[in-house]
Design a protein around this motif. Structure first.
Motif, short mmCIF file in Angstrom:
data_model
loop_
_atom_site.label_atom_id
_atom_site.label_comp_id
_atom_site.label_asym_id
_atom_site.label_seq_id
_atom_site.Cartn_x
_atom_site.Cartn_y
_atom_site.Cartn_z
N GLU A 90 -6.89 60.15 -18.11
CA GLU A 90 -6.45 61.14 -19.00
C GLU A 90 -5.31 61.76 -19.76
O GLU A 90 -4.02 61.65 -19.03
N VAL A 91 -5.04 62.35 -21.16
CA VAL A 91 -4.16 61.79 -21.65
C VAL A 91 -3.81 62.68 -22.67
O VAL A 91 -5.16 63.12 -22.94
N ASN A 92 -2.98 64.19 -22.49
CA ASN A 92 -3.80 65.15 -23.32
C ASN A 92 -1.43 65.31 -23.92
O ASN A 92 -0.87 65.63 -23.35
N HIS A 93 -2.08 65.41 -25.49
CA HIS A 93 -0.50 65.67 -26.51
C HIS A 93 0.57 65.04 -25.56
O HIS A 93 1.30 65.27 -25.52
N LEU A 94 0.07 63.51 -25.49
CA LEU A 94 1.33 63.34 -24.70
C LEU A 94 2.32 62.48 -26.06
O LEU A 94 2.38 62.38 -27.27
N VAL A 95 3.76 62.60 -25.58
CA VAL A 95 4.79 62.84 -27.10
C VAL A 95 5.77 61.78 -26.29
O VAL A 95 6.19 61.77 -25.07
N LYS A 96 6.01 60.53 -27.00
CA LYS A 96 7.57 59.99 -26.37
C LYS A 96 8.35 60.27 -27.53
O LYS A 96 8.12 59.68 -28.54
N ALA A 97 9.66 60.78 -27.50
CA ALA A 97 10.36 61.57 -29.24
C ALA A 97 11.77 60.11 -28.37
O ALA A 97 12.29 59.87 -27.63
N PHE A 98 12.74 59.03 -29.30
CA PHE A 98 13.62 58.54 -29.34
C PHE A 98 14.56 59.40 -30.40
O PHE A 98 14.23 58.80 -31.38
N GLY A 99 15.30 60.23 -29.68
CA GLY A 99 15.64 61.56 -30.96
C GLY A 99 14.98 61.62 -31.75
O GLY A 99 14.33 62.17 -31.06
N ASN A 100 14.63 61.86 -33.09
CA ASN A 100 14.34 62.31 -34.01
C ASN A 100 12.70 61.29 -34.08
O ASN A 100 12.12 61.81 -34.74
N GLN A 110 9.45 57.87 -18.79
CA GLN A 110 9.35 59.47 -18.50
C GLN A 110 8.58 59.97 -20.43
O GLN A 110 9.37 59.45 -21.42
N PRO A 111 7.83 60.74 -20.37
CA PRO A 111 7.06 61.86 -21.33
C PRO A 111 8.29 62.35 -22.20
O PRO A 111 8.91 63.07 -21.17
N THR A 112 8.20 62.30 -23.44
CA THR A 112 9.34 63.45 -23.15
C THR A 112 8.52 65.06 -23.25
O THR A 112 8.86 65.98 -23.54
N SER A 113 6.42 65.03 -23.88
CA SER A 113 5.96 66.18 -23.29
C SER A 113 4.99 65.95 -23.57
O SER A 113 5.01 64.85 -23.86
N GLY A 114 3.65 66.39 -23.32
CA GLY A 114 2.50 65.65 -22.79
C GLY A 114 2.82 66.14 -21.12
O GLY A 114 2.70 65.69 -21.05
N LYS A 115 1.15 66.13 -21.21
CA LYS A 115 0.60 65.96 -20.31
C LYS A 115 0.05 64.31 -19.96
O LYS A 115 -0.89 64.29 -20.93
#
Lengths: 352, 486, 361
Positions: B246-256, B295-300
């Motif tokens: 289950e993935v909710n609003h997953l974000v991975k950011a490298f810088g911007n 590690q994800p930047t944000s999200g679950k």
């Protein structure tokens, strides 16, 4: 020509991109010069000395005073008996114990110097120094002149040795990886199929390292002159010229390792670990070649740093002319050509 | 005059015959395909033509020059892209290209037209280091580097492995253009639609040429190898199964830069989930987060009931993973690799032995039990790697482009293994660039620019976008891309 | 259990490598067979030249004393100081003794007079020891007080009665071989797996950091065990040298040193992105640790700031301790003050190796 220039630029980029390696490359000569210059010496100093005296005695007291006044010795107390002194020396808490025996028939007692003979050289020196110090200033009958090295600083001895070791190992280590890495990662296949000649590939790989090694040489010379105060007695031109020959030799050796080795692991272990031993041990850097058995002297005869260090000692410290080191210089040139030819012969223009 | 003339070439490695008595010729300006299963000897043949290897017997001429005696002349006229083309990871995209351009005596400007179709997609990242590119983008750069000059003969050893379908089409359009300039192209490929774009193909098997002719004729003649019957798509997960991913609003950011930009989806237990997307869309990054490698930047996200942010070590007990790069130990033998990974998952000696025997039997590998993995053909390695990744019967197995560069017959066997695993209740999460494989999945998602732009069963997607097959669906969606990197 | 499989894998990989097994076996053997001969710092063969401007009984006695001395190789007499110096410059001689005119008469009449000892001091040890021996010979001949002192004094060299320099250097060689073997090999290990990509596969398995790092360390400890055994056997077989203290203590010390260097290698490997970088960083530290440890030069001759670094230098503790055990015959009590710091530094490094290994970047 343009291809060649680009190759050189490409190699230079590989070097510059790896910041950590760069830091080590320039940090190494600096740190080594400081260590050898200020930290490491073989001078007799702070020898921890025990006094074993069963009863207080004037002569013993005088001897102890003289010893503690000198910088050679540090008095670390007294021991009640020889066996206690021996125990303290055994556990590494003292280096030497002076046992005084009164002589019932004469005012002159007998001294026994019990030294930690683990290092027989130092032990002998300690005893000799102690006798001279205890006898007072009575060695005026000899004036000692230390040729070429008036202050007896180890730096005079070590600077050429550091140059010999660092230039050799840095150049060999850097270049030894350069070709084998391309083999391992697969870029070599493309380079081989390109119209560029193998000679160009090999030479282009060496050029940036030559520049780098030259920079290291400059750092060492500047530090030797201005930080360690080692005078550069000989001609700077010849020092640099011989050094460049030596750098080329080291680069060729690295290329040879790189052409022969199949993996980075082998190339690195060969250049960092296997090469380190003969360079440090057989070059006369730490251990004089003359006192080695004959067989090893022959082996030492094929260790290139040996000739370079010899040449640098003569050029830099003794201020000898190029004529005096013609033999060393000639051998270095010969070895360079030999390694380079071997490297080119071993460079495989096909895959197997 | 023929551009390539191969007569009676043989080559052996130890006891293994890589090529035996191979003869064919390619005329000038022809696009010639070399096809065949893994280990057929294609790479060996390419290397002999590129003057990198010596043949044991026989002669070969490239552009009129003998590959042994006139090595220099051949090298001046040949462009070669090895299967495992490697870039200088620490140089930027542009520096790499510039280097290879100069290597072949040209400049980027001069050769720009020959690589435009491919290079324009990565050009905006020209100041990024090659090591920081995604797998497919590296391949595109490598292709650009190989194509930058205009040699008389171009040898391409599986140039499109790992490249997404849209870019592959563009590449082959480009190769077609080379014909106008009388450049001869010899290429190998495991993709059937690419085979069809060659003028003639040679089918190589066990080091022997089995047939030369038009692609249609060859594919027909050897259809049992190239067009194995499609797998029965009998598998269907029960609808009432719970979600294993289950993935909710997953974000991975490298810088911007948002490599994965707010994605949400779920996968049911036992499902075969296809995770599609163009090169650099963010697939591998997303997969790394799900497998606890980053590690994800944000999200679950939850995998097998565990949180990917905090309980990633527990997740690792319940998943299997097969990465893009082949990642078994090449210097260990087949059985040693199985032992190692079974041991890592805490199986006891008896269970390992039973499992090893069973696995080798199923893969028909019993004869190769003590072979070094390095000596196996790619397709075999991949089948082995997959079997090893599910050795501990995990809840989910993540497969990152498992069949890249694998021939059709082996790919089919690979998918049979996947179905077997799914039948055991293992959820399969797979990325692929083969659109026929996409059809095998229960559901698929298509990622574009870090976002999921479509999600559903293959049939749903085809009807939603009104396209005949997945290939067209993918092309339709991927053309909307505005960036191409992760 | 898992550990067992991982260790097995490490050994298989080492065995499969064409180079490593040979290196592991041959390196200690070659080093132990060759280096003791090299490292003998016995300052022998100092070539001394005499410039005798006096030609008296005393000057002839002096020359005779030099000729018969064990320290010096008599290089003949030269007519002038300049001529003698030319010999030094070309490396034919190391030391010149110049006896001034009327020396014998002046000494007899207690007039102030001096001989000149000119030593080539480019090699510091050789220069200073040569000069010291020479002045000892000279003063003993001319200075009754020192002569009396020497007669009344006795020097007892403990532990190394035969003044065998090899006995002193053999433990240093143990240290050197152990350091290179257990330092360089692990340095290339993890970074090598990074370069081939297999580390990713391990990272998605539930193998714990401790297990993984231990599986990398234990093979090198076993190699260390082999190396130290080989070294001890070679020292006994080739040079007839055996430890004066308990052998088990030598093994304990060696294992602690291996703990430090293998952990340190892995720390460097964890932080490095390619093999070249890893080996350079390691090389730098190894050379520094080696030079500041007292392996070749006495630590107490160092200035205070440099001496302070020996408190964190595991090699210094090791070399002190192993010399105490091997040469001086010390027991557990005599090396206690080295054992604990060595254990502490080693464990700290092992913890760091685990902490710096990132499974989840």
């Amino acid at each position: 020509m343009k291809q060649f220039a680009l190759f050189v630029i490409k190699e230079a980029r590989h070097i510059v991109r790896d910041k950590r390696t760069m830091l080590i490359l320039f940090g190494m000569p600096t740190v080594m010069m400081l260590l050898f210059g200020f930290a490491i010496s073989t001078d007799v100093k702070n020898v921890r000395t025990l006094i074993v005296a069963t009863q207080p005695d004037r002569q013993m007291q005088q001897a102890a005073d003289r010893l503690s006044a000198s910088t050679y010795f540090t008095m670390v107390g007294t021991a009640a008996s020889s066996s206690e002194a021996e125990r303290l020396i055994r556990s590494g808490r003292a280096d030497m114990a002076i046992v005084y025996h009164r002589n019932p028939t004469s005012p002159q007692g007998r001294f026994l110097f019990m030294t930690d003979g683990a290092d027989p050289n130092m032990a002998q020196q300690w005893a000799t120094y102690a006798q001279q110090v205890m006898a007072g200033r009575q060695t005026a009958g000899v004036s000692t002149k230390m040729l070429y090295n008036p202050q007896m600083k180890s730096a005079y001895n070590f600077v050429p040795a550091i140059m010999g070791m660092l230039l050799m190992l840095v150049c060999a280590m850097m270049t030894s990886v350069s070709i084998v890495r391309e083999k391992e990662r697969g870029t070599m296949e493309v380079l081989l199929v390109s119209p560029v000649r193998p000679l160009v590939v090999v030479i282009a790989k060496a050029v940036p390292y030559l520049v780098l090694a030259f920079a290291i040489l400059i750092i060492i010379l500047l530090m030797a002159r201005h930080v360690l105060g080692v005078p550069i007695a000989g001609s700077l031109f010849w020092i640099v010229a011989v050094s460049i020959v030596y750098i080329l030799l080291a680069l060729s050796l690295g290329l040879l390792i790189s052409c022969v080795a199949k993996t980075q692991l082998v190339a690195l272990l060969a250049s960092a670990m296997l090469l380190l031993m003969p360079v440090v041990m057989l070059s006369g850097m730490l251990f004089p070649v003359e006192s080695m058995p004959r067989v090893l002297q022959w082996i030492a005869a094929v260790i290139p740093p040996r000739y370079y260090i010899d040449a640098m000692r003569k050029l830099m410290i003794m201020g000898a002319g190029i004529a005096d080191i013609a033999r060393e210089a000639g051998i270095l040139v010969g070895m360079t050509i030999l390694f380079l030819i071997a490297a080119l012969a071993k460079f495989n223009s096909r895959l197997d | 005059m023929n551009a390539i003339e191969v007569s009676h070439i043989s080559r052996q490695y130890g006891k293994v015959k890589a090529l035996s008595d191979v003869s064919f010729s390619v005329s000038k300006g022809e696009v010639f395909g070399l096809i065949g299963p893994d280990g057929a000897g294609k790479t060996t043949l390419f290397r002999i033509l590129a003057t990198l290897l010596l043949a044991d017997k026989g002669k070969a001429r490239v552009d009129g020059y003998d590959v042994v005696e006139q090595m220099r002349d051949v090298r001046r006229r040949v462009g070669y892209m090895p299967g495992r083309f490697s870039l200088y990871q620490d140089l930027t995209v542009q520096e790499n290209l510039e280097f290879f351009a100069t290597l072949f005596g040209t400049t980027i400007d001069e050769g720009y037209d020959s690589i435009k179709a491919i290079y324009s997609q990565i050009e905006k990242f020209r100041h990024r280091r090659a090591g920081a590119l995604s797998g497919g983008m590296k391949q595109k750069l490598a292709l650009s580097c190989a194509l930058i000059h205009s040699p008389s003969v171009l040898l391409l050893d599986e140039p499109t492995t790992g490249v997404d379908p849209v870019s592959r089409k563009e590449l082959w359009d480009m190769l077609g253009l080379l014909k106008e300039r009388q450049i001869t192209v010899v290429a190998s490929t495991p993709y059937l639609n690419e085979v069809c774009r060659c003028e003639r193909v040679a089918f190589l098997d066990h080091g022997e040429v089995r047939g030369i002719g038009s692609p249609e004729a060859i594919l027909k003649q050897f259809s049992h190898i190239f067009n194995p019957p499609a797998i029965e798509h009998a598998h269907a997960p029960k609808a009432e199964q719970e979600n294993i991913i289950e993935v909710n609003h997953l974000v991975k950011a490298f810088g911007n830069f948002h490599a994965v930009d707010d994605i949400s989806f779920s996968v049911k237990r036992g499902e075969i989930f296809g995770f599609l997307g163009a090169n650099g869309a963010g697939k591998t990054t997303a997969m790394h987060m799900l497998t606890g490698l980053s590690q994800p930047t944000s999200g679950k996200g939850r995998v097998a009931g565990y949180d990917i942010k905090t309980e990633y070590e527990q997740i690792k007990r319940h998943i299997g993973y097969m990465s893009q790069r082949f990642s078994l130990y090449e210097d260990l033998t087949v059985s040693e690799n199985i032992h190692l990974f079974a041991g890592i998952y805490g199986m006891d000696k008896k269970a390992i032995k039973a499992k090893t025997d069973e696995m080798l039997k199923r893969l028909d590998f019993e004869a190769h039990r003590d072979d070094l993995v390095a000596s196996l053909p790619l397709g075999w390695k991949q089948k082995l790697a997959f079997s090893v990744s599910i050795i501990h019967e995990p809840g989910v197995v993540f497969l990152d482009e498992p069949t890249g560069g694998v021939d059709p017959a082996t790919r089919r066997q690979f998918w049979e293994l996947i179905y077997e695993a799914a039948a055991l209740g293992i959820t399969v999460f797979v990325t692929t660039h083969y659109m026929d494989e996409a059809e095998y999945c229960d559901r698929i998602s298509i990622m574009v620019d870090g976002k999921i732009s479509a999600l559903g069963t293959p049939d749903e997607l085809k009807s939603r976008f009104n396209q005949p097959d997945m290939d067209h669906v993918f092309t339709h969606l991927a053309r909307q891309t505005t960036r191409s990197s992760d | 259990m898992v550990l067992k499989y991982l260790i097995q894998k490490e050994f298989l990989q080492i065995r499969r490598n064409a180079f490593l097994p040979r290196l592991i076996v041959m390196f200690p053997i070659i080093i132990m067979c060759v280096m003791p001969w090299v490292m003998s710092m016995e300052v022998k063969n100092i070539v001394a030249i005499v410039v005798d401007n006096d030609h008296s009984t005393l000057s002839r006695q002096l020359t005779g004393a030099i000729e018969s001395s064990n320290y010096f190789v008599f290089g003949g007499q030269k007519g002038s100081y300049k001529e003698a110096l030319a010999n030094v410059e070309t490396g034919k001689a190391d030391l010149v003794l110049v006896i001034p005119a009327h020396y014998g008469r002046d000494v007899a009449l207690h007039r102030p007079t001096q001989v000149l000892v000119a030593a080539n001091a480019v090699n510091g040890t050789k220069g200073s020891m040569g000069a010291a021996y020479m002045s000892q010979i000279v003063t003993a001949k001319t200075n009754p007080s020192l002569e009396a002192m020497q007669h009344g004094a006795e020097t007892l060299l403990l532990y190394n009665k035969h003044q065998n320099y090899k006995l002193y250097m053999i433990p240093a060689l143990f240290a050197l071989v152990m350091m290179l073997m257990t330092g360089f090999l692990p340095t290339l290990n993890i970074v090598g797996e990074k370069e081939t990509g297999t580390i990713e596969q391990i990272n998605v398995t539930p193998v714990s950091k401790w297990t993984f790092i231990l599986s990398k360390l234990i093979p090198y400890w076993l190699i260390a065990l082999f190396v130290i055994t080989a070294c001890l056997l070679l020292a006994w077989g080739v040079y007839g040298l055996t430890p004066a203290g308990p052998v088990w203590l030598i093994y304990v010390l060696a294992m602690l040193l291996a703990l430090f260097f293998s952990s340190f290698g892995l720390v460097v490997s964890n932080y490095s992105s390619n093999m070249q970088q890893a080996i350079f960083v390691m090389w730098f530290f190894i050379v520094c640790i080696m030079l500041l440890s007292g392996l070749f030069t006495p630590v107490r001759s160092m200035p205070d700031w440099a001496y302070l670094t020996t408190y964190v230098n595991p090699m210094h503790y090791f070399i002190d301790a192993i010399r105490t055990v091997y040469v001086r015959g010390g027991n557990f009590a005599s090396v206690r003050s080295q054992l604990w710091p060595l254990l502490a530094i080693g464990s700290l490094m092992a913890v760091w190796a685990v902490k710096s290994y990132k499974k989840n970047g």
